[in-house]
Structure formats: C-alpha cells, structure tokens
Design an enzyme around this catalytic site. Structure first.
Site, PDB file in Angstrom:
ATOM      1  N   THR A  64       0.852  -1.186   0.000  1.00 52.96           N
ATOM      2  CA  THR A  64       0.000   0.000   0.000  1.00 52.96           C
ATOM      3  C   THR A  64       0.891   1.241   0.000  1.00 52.96           C
ATOM      4  O   THR A  64       1.555   1.542   0.991  1.00 52.96           O
ATOM      5  CB  THR A  64      -0.939  -0.010   1.214  1.00 52.96           C
ATOM      6  N   ILE A  98      -8.043  -2.513   4.565  1.00 54.08           N
ATOM      7  CA  ILE A  98      -7.085  -3.423   3.944  1.00 54.08           C
ATOM      8  C   ILE A  98      -6.497  -4.390   4.960  1.00 54.08           C
ATOM      9  O   ILE A  98      -6.262  -5.562   4.646  1.00 54.08           O
ATOM     10  CB  ILE A  98      -5.966  -2.646   3.198  1.00 54.08           C
ATOM     11  N   GLY A 317     -10.253   1.645  -2.259  1.00 56.55           N
ATOM     12  CA  GLY A 317      -8.819   1.601  -2.527  1.00 56.55           C
ATOM     13  C   GLY A 317      -8.091   0.853  -1.438  1.00 56.55           C
ATOM     14  O   GLY A 317      -8.607  -0.115  -0.877  1.00 56.55           O
ATOM     15  N   GLU A 318      -6.863   1.292  -1.119  1.00 55.07           N
ATOM     16  CA  GLU A 318      -6.006   0.696  -0.092  1.00 55.07           C
ATOM     17  C   GLU A 318      -5.457  -0.675  -0.491  1.00 55.07           C
ATOM     18  O   GLU A 318      -4.499  -1.156   0.102  1.00 55.07           O
ATOM     19  CB  GLU A 318      -6.732   0.540   1.250  1.00 55.07           C
ATOM     20  N   GLY A 319      -6.072  -1.335  -1.488  1.00 53.96           N
ATOM     21  CA  GLY A 319      -5.746  -2.714  -1.824  1.00 53.96           C
ATOM     22  C   GLY A 319      -6.842  -3.675  -1.424  1.00 53.96           C
ATOM     23  O   GLY A 319      -6.670  -4.893  -1.523  1.00 53.96           O
TER      24      GLY A 319
END
Length: 352
Positions: A64, A98, A317-319
C-alpha cells in the site's frame, strides 16, 4: 543500466504452451469441461506466469503506497490532506479495511511512504522510500519532474525485486493519498483522449458542484501541461502521483520477475496503465481485482485488456479489492493442484 531500463528489458510474454497444458490438466479433473469458469482461467494463467505446474500462493503481500497531492489545493476532495498520514498510522496499527481483508485471506500488508507530506520519523513497520513530500499542483504546473517520476517508478521496481528474493508468491497493489482519483482521471484522459467528464467521478463522495470543479481542474491541468500520450513517463510526471508511480514500478518489477500481481481499483489501475503503456507485455502478469464504481476505471480496464474478477461496488482503494481477489486466485490454483482427475477418483469421463 538503470533499474527501470533493466526491468523493461526483462519483461516478455508468458508461455502460451504452459497455459494450454494447464487447461488440459483442468479438463481432466472430475467435472464437466470448463464448469469452474474463471477459476480455471486464474489457474492456467498462474501456471503461465510463474512457469510452475503447481504455483505457490502461500506468501501473499499487498503493498500500500502512500503519497500526497498538490492538486488538493483546488478543492477536488471531500477530505483534507491531513487524512493521508492519519490513515498511514491506521494501516500500521492494523485498523484499516485493507488490514482486515488481508488478514482474512492470509496476506501481509506493507505500507510504503513514497510521497506523504509528513515526517513519520522512525515509525515501526513503515517502509520509507519518500521521493518528495507530495506532488505539486498540476493545475499550476507539472506534478513532478521527470526525474522524480522515474525515481518513484524505481522504488516500486526495487520492492518487487525484494519480494522475489523473499519468495513472495502473489503481490497486490494498494494506495492511500487524498485527492488521488484526480490524477488517476487525468492519466486515463491523457492516454485515451476521451473528454474529462467521461472518466471523472466522485472519488471520496464529492457533490455535484465539487465534481464540476474537479472536471475543470483536470481539464486545466491537461491543457496547461500537455502530457504526451506517446511518452508514459511524461504523462506520469505531468499529471500523475508518486503512489501511482510506485504502483506502476511495482507492477513492472513483478512482470520482470514473473510474479503475478493483483491490481486493486481505479488508482492502482492508473499505475497498471502506465506500466502497460511502457511495456504492453505487462498485461500478461496482471489480475484485475474488481470493477470500481469510478467511471474511468472501465475505460482503463478496457485499454489494458483486463477483465475484472469482482464487481462489489467498491471504491475504497487501499488494496481492499485486491486482497479479496487473491482468495479467488488461490482457489483456482487449488483446483488445479488438489482436485482429483477422473482416473484418480475412479469416475467415468463424459463424452464431449
């Protein structure tokens, strides 16, 4: 030879024959041919990427990348820039989305400060590879110098090389950076030539007036900086972000090392797009985790020829989407390596 030129020179197409052999083995499992759908695709692609008939998926890592954006000065986000370092601390404490989803699939999260406008000192667990304290406001001039963009790309390549040496089997991309849907939309607008409104969405949830402003800011930045779509580094430097560059480099490094990489959402795919524009063979090594609600994401995925694994209306997001998709990729590999053949199970085959 620089890290970037070396990585680009090592990226080659995956072995189509290996993929065909993997599919032949899948067709001999105790099931109708093709009945496990895209799980079979994941398995055969993992074989072709890694060159192994039994790909390893045990060690999974999501990188990240965190960076700030000068373009937030233009009011393009619902959140202040201070949220970027605050969320980095949250990642390091294990309290973010995440972290939860990575734990769920047995993946590690590695947080990389590639461009946060904050001094973290010796914060435990943080990978500090800061190229600059955020980008500059691309509505007023280039976001980065070309040298900064290349340096950020090489941070990602270096991390991919380290992952290969460690025996990491599956890599995911993630990011944190308030305002980063703005450079992501600018990147796909620059490469595609589409009107900015066609690729720009609400990001953190901005209202209609703020969205109209965001479109105007991107249009102004593109008109001012004139990024050259035939020069991906020029696009990245003029309207991109440091975390986007880091992700692009990570993807290039993974492809150079024959490591499969799971690309998260809109911002991560902006990085993947830059990587694919630098070397089209990169797409062979990518798994697109999901279809984001950001309107420009579909355009990006179509341009790199990637079919998203999931469509869960994600936009964090963030992964997070990447972590979820890792579990399905691993499931596909397990079908290949653990499911019995007709002969092994003593089951009569169908007549196809």
């Amino acid at each position: 030879m620089t890290l970037l030129t070396e990585a680009l020179s090592k990226i080659c197409p995956v072995d189509a024959e290996l993929m065909a052999q993997a599919q032949a083995r899948l067709d001999n499992k105790t099931k109708p041919i093709g009945s496990l759908g895209r799980l079979e695709e994941f398995a055969r692609r993992m074989v072709a990427i890694t060159g192994s008939v039994a790909p390893d998926t045990k060690k999974k890592v999501v990188f990240t990348f965190a960076g700030d954006h000068g373009v937030t000065d233009e009011g393009v986000s619902a959140f202040p820039r201070e949220v970027t370092p605050q969320m980095v601390y949250n990642f390091l404490r294990g309290g973010a989305g995440i972290n939860v989803l990575a734990r769920h699939v047995g993946a590690q999260v590695r947080v990389v400060d590639i461009g946060v406008d904050h001094d973290f000192g010796d914060t435990p667990g943080l990978i500090v590879r800061k190229v600059a304290r955020g980008t500059r406001n691309f509505a007023r001039g280039p976001a980065m110098t070309r040298e900064e963009a290349v340096a950020a790309l090489e941070v990602g390549i270096d991390l991919a090389n380290e992952a290969k040496r460690e025996g990491i089997a599956l890599v995911g991309t993630g990011e944190m950076g308030i305002g980063n849907t703005t450079p992501s939309a600018a990147i796909i607008a620059a490469f595609s030539g589409l009107p900015v409104p066609a690729v720009t969405h609400r990001g953190t949830g901005i209202g209609d007036e703020a969205l109209a402003n965001k479109v105007r800011v991107i249009e102004a930045g593109l008109a001012l900086n004139q990024p050259d779509p035939k020069d991906p580094i020029d696009v990245l430097a003029k309207v991109g972000g440091l975390e986007i560059a880091g992700i692009a480099g990570l993807i290039l490094g993974c492809a150079a090392n024959r490591l499969p990489v799971v690309v998260d959402g809109f911002i991560s795919t902006a990085g993947a797009l830059v990587a694919c524009e630098l070397n089209p063979h990169v797409r062979d090594y990518l798994f697109a985790a999901h279809q984001s609600v950001e309107v420009g994401h579909r355009v990006m995925l179509d341009r790199i020829g990637a079919a998203p694994i999931l469509d869960l209306q994600l936009r964090l997001g963030e992964g997070t989407g990447g972590a979820l998709a890792m579990g399905l990729i691993e499931a596909g590999v397990r079908i290949l390596t653990e499911m019995a053949t007709f002969e092994e199970a003593g089951v009569a085959e169908g007549d196809y």
